[in-house]
Write an enzyme that holds these catalytic residues in place. Structure first.
Site, PDB file in Angstrom:
ATOM      1  N   HIS A 260      -0.350  11.378   3.848  1.00 29.46           N
ATOM      2  CA  HIS A 260      -0.186  10.747   2.994  1.00 29.46           C
ATOM      3  C   HIS A 260       0.970   9.018   3.658  1.00 29.46           C
ATOM      4  O   HIS A 260       1.129   8.914   2.875  1.00 29.46           O
ATOM      5  CB  HIS A 260       1.804  11.700   2.668  1.00 29.46           C
ATOM      6  CG  HIS A 260       2.103  11.640   1.773  1.00 29.46           C
ATOM      7  ND1 HIS A 260       2.695  11.158   0.367  1.00 29.46           N
ATOM      8  CD2 HIS A 260       3.370  10.582   1.648  1.00 29.46           C
ATOM      9  CE1 HIS A 260       3.323  11.308  -0.861  1.00 29.46           C
ATOM     10  NE2 HIS A 260       4.140  10.341   0.605  1.00 29.46           N
ATOM     11  N   GLU A 261       1.464   9.503   5.052  1.00 29.09           N
ATOM     12  CA  GLU A 261       2.247   8.345   5.043  1.00 29.09           C
ATOM     13  C   GLU A 261       1.702   8.106   5.803  1.00 29.09           C
ATOM     14  O   GLU A 261       1.650   6.168   5.844  1.00 29.09           O
ATOM     15  CB  GLU A 261       3.103   8.893   7.319  1.00 29.09           C
ATOM     16  CG  GLU A 261       4.400   9.926   5.940  1.00 29.09           C
ATOM     17  CD  GLU A 261       4.676   9.922   5.127  1.00 29.09           C
ATOM     18  OE1 GLU A 261       5.783   8.852   4.882  1.00 29.09           O
ATOM     19  OE2 GLU A 261       5.858  11.069   4.847  1.00 29.09           O
ATOM     20  N   HIS A 264       1.067   5.075   3.353  1.00 25.08           N
ATOM     21  CA  HIS A 264       2.541   3.704   2.993  1.00 25.08           C
ATOM     22  C   HIS A 264       1.963   2.571   3.870  1.00 25.08           C
ATOM     23  O   HIS A 264       2.477   1.568   3.839  1.00 25.08           O
ATOM     24  CB  HIS A 264       3.265   5.027   3.327  1.00 25.08           C
ATOM     25  CG  HIS A 264       4.197   5.488   2.413  1.00 25.08           C
ATOM     26  ND1 HIS A 264       4.582   5.229   0.891  1.00 25.08           N
ATOM     27  CD2 HIS A 264       4.358   7.268   1.553  1.00 25.08           C
ATOM     28  CE1 HIS A 264       4.973   6.402   0.431  1.00 25.08           C
ATOM     29  NE2 HIS A 264       5.114   6.954   0.596  1.00 25.08           N
ATOM     30  N   GLU A 290       4.726   4.407  -3.303  1.00 22.05           N
ATOM     31  CA  GLU A 290       4.170   6.567  -3.784  1.00 22.05           C
ATOM     32  C   GLU A 290       2.419   6.110  -3.876  1.00 22.05           C
ATOM     33  O   GLU A 290       1.664   7.044  -3.369  1.00 22.05           O
ATOM     34  CB  GLU A 290       5.210   6.558  -4.710  1.00 22.05           C
ATOM     35  CG  GLU A 290       4.459   8.273  -4.289  1.00 22.05           C
ATOM     36  CD  GLU A 290       5.295   9.108  -2.820  1.00 22.05           C
ATOM     37  OE1 GLU A 290       4.894  10.094  -2.680  1.00 22.05           O
ATOM     38  OE2 GLU A 290       5.771   8.696  -2.463  1.00 22.05           O
TER      39      GLU A 290
END
Length: 496
Positions: A260-261, A264, A290
């Site tokens: 997830h990160e 980003h 996001e």
């Protein structure tokens, strides 16, 4: 100042200061010793005041107003001026006292939140939270709004999005997801018990690094650290950092926080160096940001194709724990749908009910229909109503998220908005490259990243979020892309 080159120099000066604040905040959450809080708060406050003074300087505003009608400037240059002028006019509404007060309150609130979570006592955080909410209510009046005060907060994270539009999105979410999740809950439950064994921290860390490298995350332009709450930050496209959280008794936490990160950070690394300090060198909105993390986490990371390649690598780290677990078992476990207590650990369907709860509470706090002292009770009631979950403690309930300690009201809806954008973008990527999943199954994510770089990352704020979505997919944000993705995936997985 009267030239575009003067504008460039001035913008970069402001940005340098803001990025210095970001470095101090990163350190505060990862490396700073416990006793460093007092002077760190002062340092950040001082820099924020300097940034505010520069950002509201009259000569800067005069320059922007002069350049906005300069026919000699090209589209990109005029877009930079337009976005900067809008930000200037908004920033001008704040005085230095507000900025200083906000900075001090946030620094104090973060410390109180962390202690309250550690002590499992909401009352420790209550006063700081009340002060932040009152500040945000005042901010809504400062900024102005058309229909609902929450509009002013939403606009800071997802420009031009309104409370009315978010209400419509969450109505679609509720109308589809609540009965769909109930249908899934009546099907045979997927076994994910193997996730909850002992998994060595160092080995988890090493596998997380492997996952980031597999996404083509550039470690020469980034790094990973540990933090209580996983996050990503950036100081330029050549320094985009991530953090992860490792639980030795829950393998999934590390996996999803890394992917997830990482999504980003890939967005930040994909911005163009030539636009550093300018709007075209910044992400469009938190919803689009996001979408990049959710696309990697859900559309890629939770796919069978992704684990066809990565599962054997994982088993080399944890052969004993996974000896009797097939790749199909692992894939299903990655996508198990079951209401849970913690938002960051939720599956990709029930996750949006977690966001709905926070959205409804935030709206209530900003319109003063909910009192801070009642938050634990209201939080627990909504978790029972929407997810059928009994909240056992403040730490695992109303204190679980860091966002409110940062004063981040209006932020949570962008998580759901991002998932909807992700489904729509990924559908388009598959349409343009029918072999995309075949490539992912061999560990080749290069073409996907190139597509994202070309279609989304490189543009920065060149387009609005909705205009970018229209440009990339041929239509504006449409909930049906996410709905179709969810139905196709989970109907098959659960034999519905």
């Amino acid at each position: 100042m009267n030239k575009y080159s003067d504008y460039l120099d001035y913008c970069k000066k402001i940005h340098d200061i803001n990025m210095s604040i970001a470095v101090l905040n990163w350190d505060l959450e990862t490396k700073m010793p416990k006793n460093g809080h007092k002077f760190r708060a002062q340092q950040i406050s001082t820099l924020r005041k300097i940034s505010h003074e520069l950002s509201t300087n009259k000569s800067y505003g005069d320059l922007l107003n002069k350049l906005k009608n300069n026919n000699a400037l090209d589209f990109d240059q005029l877009r930079n001026i337009d976005v900067s002028l809008k930000k200037y006019n908004k920033t001008l509404k704040y005085d230095a006292n507000f900025i200083e007060k906000e900075s001090n309150l946030i620094s104090e609130a973060f410390v109180k939140w962390r202690l309250a979570k550690e002590k499992n006592d909401f009352s420790i955080f209550e006063k700081s939270l009340e002060q932040l909410i009152q500040l945000r209510i005042k901010e809504c009046e400062i900024l102005g709004y058309k229909n609902h005060p929450y509009d002013a907060l939403l606009d800071q994270y997802e420009p031009d999005l309104t409370t009315h539009e978010v209400d419509k999105i969450f109505k679609e979410i509720k109308d589809f997801l609540i009965p769909f999740i109930k249908k899934i809950s009546n099907a045979k439950e997927i076994d994910d018990s193997f996730f909850y064994q002992h998994y060595n921290q160092k080995k988890q860390w090493d596998f997380g690094i492997d996952l980031l490298k597999g996404m083509d995350y550039d470690f020469n332009s980034g790094r990973q650290d540990l933090s209580a709450h996983p996050f990503s930050t950036h100081f330029s496209n050549e320094d985009a950092r991530v953090t992860t959280r490792i639980d030795e008794n829950n393998l999934s936490e590390m996996i999803w926080s890394c992917v997830h990160e990482g999504g980003h950070a890939l967005y930040e690394q994909g911005l163009l160096s030539k636009n550093y300090g300018l709007p075209l060198g910044e992400s469009i909105s938190l919803g689009i940001h996001e979408s990049q993390s959710r696309l990697w986490e859900n559309n890629v990371g939770r796919s069978m194709e992704y684990w066809k390649y990565n599962y054997n690598k994982l088993k080399k780290y944890f052969e004993k724990q996974l000896i009797n677990v097939s790749v199909n078992d692992f894939y299903k476990a990655c996508n198990k749908v079951k209401p849970s207590l913690i938002r960051t650990n939720a599956d990709e369907l029930t996750y949006h009910l977690h966001i709905l709860i926070r959205y409804e509470i935030e709206k209530g706090l900003i319109e003063s229909s909910i009192k801070v002292q009642d938050l634990p009770k209201i939080w627990n009631k909504k978790y029972q109503e929407y997810l059928g979950i009994t909240v056992p403690s403040d730490s695992m309930g109303v204190l679980q998220d860091i966002h409110w300690s940062h004063g981040s009201f209006g932020y949570f809806p962008t998580y759901t908005i991002g998932s909807l954008y992700a489904a729509q973008f990924f559908t388009q990527a598959l349409y343009e490259n029918e072999k995309l999943y075949d490539e992912i199954s061999t560990g080749n994510n290069n073409n996907l990243l190139k597509w994202l770089r070309e279609k989304i990352h490189k543009h920065g704020k060149k387009y609005s979020a909705q205009d970018l979505c229209l440009k990339v997919t041929g239509e504006k944000l449409n909930f049906n892309f996410f709905k179709k993705y969810a139905i196709n995936k989970y109907t098959s997985m659960y034999d519905l």
